[in-house]
Design a protein around this motif. Structure first.
Motif, PDB file in Angstrom:
ATOM      1  N   LYS A 196       0.832  -1.188   0.000  1.00  0.00           N
ATOM      2  CA  LYS A 196       0.000   0.000   0.000  1.00  0.00           C
ATOM      3  C   LYS A 196       0.875   1.249   0.000  1.00  0.00           C
ATOM      4  CE  LYS A 196      -3.692   2.644   0.776  1.00  0.00           C
ATOM      5  NZ  LYS A 196      -4.809   2.798  -0.166  1.00  0.00           N
ATOM      6  N   VAL A 197       0.677   2.123  -0.983  1.00  0.00           N
ATOM      7  CA  VAL A 197       1.436   3.371  -1.084  1.00  0.00           C
ATOM      8  C   VAL A 197       0.599   4.491  -0.475  1.00  0.00           C
ATOM      9  CG1 VAL A 197       2.607   4.983  -2.622  1.00  0.00           C
ATOM     10  CG2 VAL A 197       2.523   2.552  -3.201  1.00  0.00           C
ATOM     11  N   ALA A 198       1.142   5.181   0.493  1.00  0.00           N
ATOM     12  CA  ALA A 198       0.422   6.263   1.158  1.00  0.00           C
ATOM     13  C   ALA A 198       0.238   7.440   0.198  1.00  0.00           C
ATOM     14  CB  ALA A 198       1.197   6.701   2.401  1.00  0.00           C
ATOM     15  N   PRO A 199      -0.644   8.389   0.524  1.00  0.00           N
ATOM     16  CA  PRO A 199      -0.799   9.586  -0.315  1.00  0.00           C
ATOM     17  C   PRO A 199       0.520  10.304  -0.533  1.00  0.00           C
ATOM     18  CG  PRO A 199      -2.576   9.451   1.293  1.00  0.00           C
ATOM     19  CD  PRO A 199      -1.609   8.360   1.648  1.00  0.00           C
ATOM     20  N   ALA A 200       0.674  10.936  -1.691  1.00  0.00           N
ATOM     21  CA  ALA A 200       1.944  11.543  -2.102  1.00  0.00           C
ATOM     22  C   ALA A 200       2.409  12.638  -1.144  1.00  0.00           C
ATOM     23  CB  ALA A 200       1.828  12.105  -3.519  1.00  0.00           C
ATOM     24  N   GLY A 201       1.469  13.387  -0.563  1.00  0.00           N
ATOM     25  CA  GLY A 201       1.842  14.359   0.462  1.00  0.00           C
ATOM     26  C   GLY A 201       2.140  15.759  -0.028  1.00  0.00           C
ATOM     27  N   GLY A 202       2.067  16.006  -1.312  1.00  0.00           N
ATOM     28  CA  GLY A 202       2.274  17.352  -1.817  1.00  0.00           C
ATOM     29  C   GLY A 202       3.734  17.772  -1.806  1.00  0.00           C
ATOM     30  N   TRP A 203       3.969  19.068  -2.059  1.00  0.00           N
ATOM     31  CA  TRP A 203       5.318  19.586  -2.205  1.00  0.00           C
ATOM     32  C   TRP A 203       6.151  19.412  -0.945  1.00  0.00           C
ATOM     33  CZ3 TRP A 203       8.991  20.520  -5.341  1.00  0.00           C
ATOM     34  CH2 TRP A 203      10.052  21.366  -5.010  1.00  0.00           C
ATOM     35  N   GLU A 204       5.528  19.482   0.233  1.00  0.00           N
ATOM     36  CA  GLU A 204       6.266  19.352   1.487  1.00  0.00           C
ATOM     37  C   GLU A 204       6.957  18.003   1.614  1.00  0.00           C
ATOM     38  OE1 GLU A 204       6.999  21.590   3.842  1.00  0.00           O
ATOM     39  OE2 GLU A 204       6.135  22.987   2.395  1.00  0.00           O
ATOM     40  N   VAL A 205       6.387  16.979   0.980  1.00  0.00           N
ATOM     41  CA  VAL A 205       6.993  15.647   0.966  1.00  0.00           C
ATOM     42  C   VAL A 205       7.853  15.466  -0.274  1.00  0.00           C
ATOM     43  CG1 VAL A 205       6.516  13.165   0.757  1.00  0.00           C
ATOM     44  CG2 VAL A 205       5.216  14.554   2.384  1.00  0.00           C
ATOM     45  N   GLN A 206       7.326  15.875  -1.420  1.00  0.00           N
ATOM     46  CA  GLN A 206       7.989  15.593  -2.689  1.00  0.00           C
ATOM     47  C   GLN A 206       9.338  16.308  -2.836  1.00  0.00           C
ATOM     48  OE1 GLN A 206       6.912  13.259  -4.880  1.00  0.00           O
ATOM     49  NE2 GLN A 206       5.368  12.836  -3.311  1.00  0.00           N
ATOM     50  N   LYS A 207       9.497  17.460  -2.213  1.00  0.00           N
ATOM     51  CA  LYS A 207      10.782  18.170  -2.344  1.00  0.00           C
ATOM     52  C   LYS A 207      11.918  17.348  -1.759  1.00  0.00           C
ATOM     53  CE  LYS A 207      10.233  20.888   1.933  1.00  0.00           C
ATOM     54  NZ  LYS A 207      10.064  22.253   2.491  1.00  0.00           N
ATOM     55  N   TRP A 208      11.651  16.589  -0.680  1.00  0.00           N
ATOM     56  CA  TRP A 208      12.675  15.738  -0.095  1.00  0.00           C
ATOM     57  C   TRP A 208      12.992  14.556  -1.010  1.00  0.00           C
ATOM     58  CZ3 TRP A 208      14.919  18.044   3.833  1.00  0.00           C
ATOM     59  CH2 TRP A 208      14.188  18.906   4.641  1.00  0.00           C
ATOM     60  N   MET A 213      13.093   8.346   6.509  1.00  0.00           N
ATOM     61  CA  MET A 213      12.138   7.300   6.856  1.00  0.00           C
ATOM     62  C   MET A 213      12.088   6.919   8.327  1.00  0.00           C
ATOM     63  SD  MET A 213      12.450   4.972   3.466  1.00  0.00           S
ATOM     64  CE  MET A 213      14.140   5.486   3.254  1.00  0.00           C
ATOM     65  N   ASN A 214      13.087   7.309   9.081  1.00  0.00           N
ATOM     66  CA  ASN A 214      13.043   6.997  10.500  1.00  0.00           C
ATOM     67  C   ASN A 214      11.999   7.857  11.201  1.00  0.00           C
ATOM     68  OD1 ASN A 214      14.157   7.269  13.507  1.00  0.00           O
ATOM     69  ND2 ASN A 214      14.995   5.413  12.592  1.00  0.00           N
ATOM     70  N   PRO A 215      11.240   7.282  12.152  1.00  0.00           N
ATOM     71  CA  PRO A 215      10.228   8.073  12.882  1.00  0.00           C
ATOM     72  C   PRO A 215      10.797   9.296  13.581  1.00  0.00           C
ATOM     73  CG  PRO A 215       9.911   5.721  13.278  1.00  0.00           C
ATOM     74  CD  PRO A 215      11.198   5.851  12.518  1.00  0.00           C
ATOM     75  N   ASP A 216      12.087   9.255  13.938  1.00  0.00           N
ATOM     76  CA  ASP A 216      12.703  10.406  14.588  1.00  0.00           C
ATOM     77  C   ASP A 216      13.129  11.476  13.584  1.00  0.00           C
ATOM     78  OD1 ASP A 216      12.424   9.234  17.081  1.00  0.00           O
ATOM     79  OD2 ASP A 216      14.334   8.167  16.922  1.00  0.00           O
ATOM     80  N   GLY A 217      13.036  11.149  12.280  1.00  0.00           N
ATOM     81  CA  GLY A 217      13.352  12.110  11.232  1.00  0.00           C
ATOM     82  C   GLY A 217      12.075  12.630  10.605  1.00  0.00           C
ATOM     83  N   LEU A 218      11.976  12.496   9.270  1.00  0.00           N
ATOM     84  CA  LEU A 218      10.760  12.929   8.578  1.00  0.00           C
ATOM     85  C   LEU A 218       9.643  11.903   8.688  1.00  0.00           C
ATOM     86  CD1 LEU A 218      12.317  14.429   5.304  1.00  0.00           C
ATOM     87  CD2 LEU A 218      11.485  15.666   7.310  1.00  0.00           C
ATOM     88  N   GLY A 219      10.021  10.623   8.871  1.00  0.00           N
ATOM     89  CA  GLY A 219       9.017   9.574   9.007  1.00  0.00           C
ATOM     90  C   GLY A 219       8.178   9.365   7.763  1.00  0.00           C
ATOM     91  N   LEU A 220       8.781   9.502   6.580  1.00  0.00           N
ATOM     92  CA  LEU A 220       8.041   9.334   5.331  1.00  0.00           C
ATOM     93  C   LEU A 220       7.736   7.865   5.060  1.00  0.00           C
ATOM     94  CD1 LEU A 220       9.896  11.814   2.937  1.00  0.00           C
ATOM     95  CD2 LEU A 220       7.956  12.243   4.463  1.00  0.00           C
ATOM     96  N   ASP A 221       6.645   7.624   4.374  1.00  0.00           N
ATOM     97  CA  ASP A 221       6.276   6.263   3.990  1.00  0.00           C
ATOM     98  C   ASP A 221       7.315   5.709   3.017  1.00  0.00           C
ATOM     99  OD1 ASP A 221       4.057   4.082   3.721  1.00  0.00           O
ATOM    100  OD2 ASP A 221       4.590   4.605   1.662  1.00  0.00           O
ATOM    101  N   LYS A 222       7.785   4.497   3.284  1.00  0.00           N
ATOM    102  CA  LYS A 222       8.883   3.930   2.490  1.00  0.00           C
ATOM    103  C   LYS A 222       8.507   3.723   1.037  1.00  0.00           C
ATOM    104  CE  LYS A 222       7.688  -0.616   4.398  1.00  0.00           C
ATOM    105  NZ  LYS A 222       6.698  -0.075   5.358  1.00  0.00           N
ATOM    106  N   LEU A 223       7.255   3.349   0.763  1.00  0.00           N
ATOM    107  CA  LEU A 223       6.845   3.123  -0.624  1.00  0.00           C
ATOM    108  C   LEU A 223       6.601   4.429  -1.369  1.00  0.00           C
ATOM    109  CD1 LEU A 223       4.558  -0.043  -0.766  1.00  0.00           C
ATOM    110  CD2 LEU A 223       6.764   0.344  -1.863  1.00  0.00           C
ATOM    111  N   VAL A 224       6.211   5.466  -0.658  1.00  0.00           N
ATOM    112  CA  VAL A 224       6.100   6.790  -1.291  1.00  0.00           C
ATOM    113  C   VAL A 224       7.475   7.230  -1.778  1.00  0.00           C
ATOM    114  CG1 VAL A 224       5.679   9.238  -0.860  1.00  0.00           C
ATOM    115  CG2 VAL A 224       4.048   7.539  -0.045  1.00  0.00           C
ATOM    116  N   VAL A 225       8.477   7.058  -0.921  1.00  0.00           N
ATOM    117  CA  VAL A 225       9.848   7.435  -1.295  1.00  0.00           C
ATOM    118  C   VAL A 225      10.330   6.604  -2.469  1.00  0.00           C
ATOM    119  CG1 VAL A 225      12.241   7.503  -0.526  1.00  0.00           C
ATOM    120  CG2 VAL A 225      10.415   8.212   1.037  1.00  0.00           C
ATOM    121  N   GLN A 226      10.191   5.275  -2.367  1.00  0.00           N
ATOM    122  CA  GLN A 226      10.723   4.408  -3.408  1.00  0.00           C
ATOM    123  C   GLN A 226      10.011   4.603  -4.741  1.00  0.00           C
ATOM    124  OE1 GLN A 226      10.833   0.248  -2.403  1.00  0.00           O
ATOM    125  NE2 GLN A 226      12.156  -0.278  -4.117  1.00  0.00           N
TER     126      GLN A 226
END
Length: 303
Positions: free
Chosen positions: A63-75, A181-194
């Motif tokens: 399951k791929v989480a929502p893309a998250g917009g520019w705040e996520v995609q810029k990273w 991807m670490n919860p102590d960092g940005l905590g992004l969904d791994k499949l969104v990143v990949q």
């Protein structure tokens, strides 16, 4: 759990490197790299579409989480640029150097990750783990000796510098992955990143292909289609999927995960000796043994 996932990722990476070497031998680098990013994107596109349009993947690891917009995609865009820089250097280096040289050089990458992890994430290694790191450093100097037997001068060979540059960028990517991807960092969904970093890489490589390689294709090494190109993408996606999952676990140490992933050199070294008939295998086997010994110390130190 994350240790076992790291070893699985390493096994898959060994096949990835082997198919990459097979695809690049006597072939144009830019088209091979573009096709790799294209096929990786095609692997993840159905997951993104199914996740956004229905409930078929709900509750599954795909399951791929929502893309998250520019705040996520810029990273993720920044990660794409970092990874692609490493790949371009690494692909050109691998084309011109024996796989039994490239693999052990890449195996020293976690030492760079270690320094960064200590400075950025405050990770600390015990005595056994430090022994593993020191042995890995020694293996690099032993490998330089083996390279000289094949006329490869590490201090003057530009392809060696390319592989080392790829290793440095790869180490920075590993640290950045931990942050994302670490919860102590940005905590992004791994499949969104990949998923999305593959999409961005494909777009960037399409521009490079059309702007730089295509106009000069007749004066460059010609491109030849090989079925091994598809397997580059298949094994890379599988290896990264397991790797990202390992890093997403709260107790995962990026320095150890990166070191274990470099045990992929065992698989690629074996194929380099058998499939590509590379030379000075006995001398290089000593270098490989040192890499394995360093990994053993890291494993014992993490228990």
């Amino acid at each position: 759990m994350w240790l076992y996932l790291a070893f699985i990722s390493a096994f898959l990476l060994g096949f990835y490197d082997t198919f990459k070497k097979k695809s690049l031998s006597g072939n144009a680098v830019i088209p091979v790299l573009f096709l790799n990013t294209l096929f990786c994107s095609l692997i993840f596109l159905p997951l993104v579409v199914l996740s956004s349009k229905g409930t078929a993947l709900d509750g599954s690891i795909f399951k791929v989480a929502p893309a998250g917009g520019w705040e996520v995609q810029k990273w993720i865009i920044l990660k794409s640029l970092m990874v692609l820089s490493s790949w371009i250097l690494g692909y050109f280096g691998m084309k011109h150097l024996p796989l039994t040289i490239v693999g052990p050089i890449n195996a020293t990458r976690p030492v760079m990750v270690l320094v960064g992890a200590m400075l950025i994430f405050g990770e600390r290694l015990n005595m056994l783990q430090w022994m593993g790191v020191l042995i890995a450093i020694l293996s690099f100097f032993m490998l330089e000796r083996s390279g000289k037997k094949e006329g490869i001068d590490f201090k003057r060979n530009k392809w060696v510098y390319a592989v080392v540059g790829a290793a440095v960028m790869g180490a920075l990517c590993a640290l950045y992955d931990k942050f994302m991807m670490n919860p102590d960092g940005l905590g992004l969904d791994k499949l969104v990143v990949q998923s999305y970093y593959n999409f961005y890489q494909c777009g960037i490589m399409a521009v490079i292909l059309l702007a730089l390689w295509f106009p000069r294709r007749k004066s460059e090494t010609p491109f030849r289609w090989r079925w091994s190109i598809i397997f580059i993408s298949v094994f890379l996606c599988a290896a990264d999927f397991v790797y990202f999952y390992a890093l997403s676990l709260p107790d995962a140490m990026v320095s150890i995960v990166s070191m274990i992933r470099r045990s992929s050199v065992v698989v690629s070294f074996t194929f380099g000796a058998i499939l590509f008939n590379e030379h000075n295998i006995r001398s290089k086997a000593i270098d490989l043994a040192l890499v394995l010994l360093s990994l053993a110390f890291l494993w014992l130190g993490s228990e």
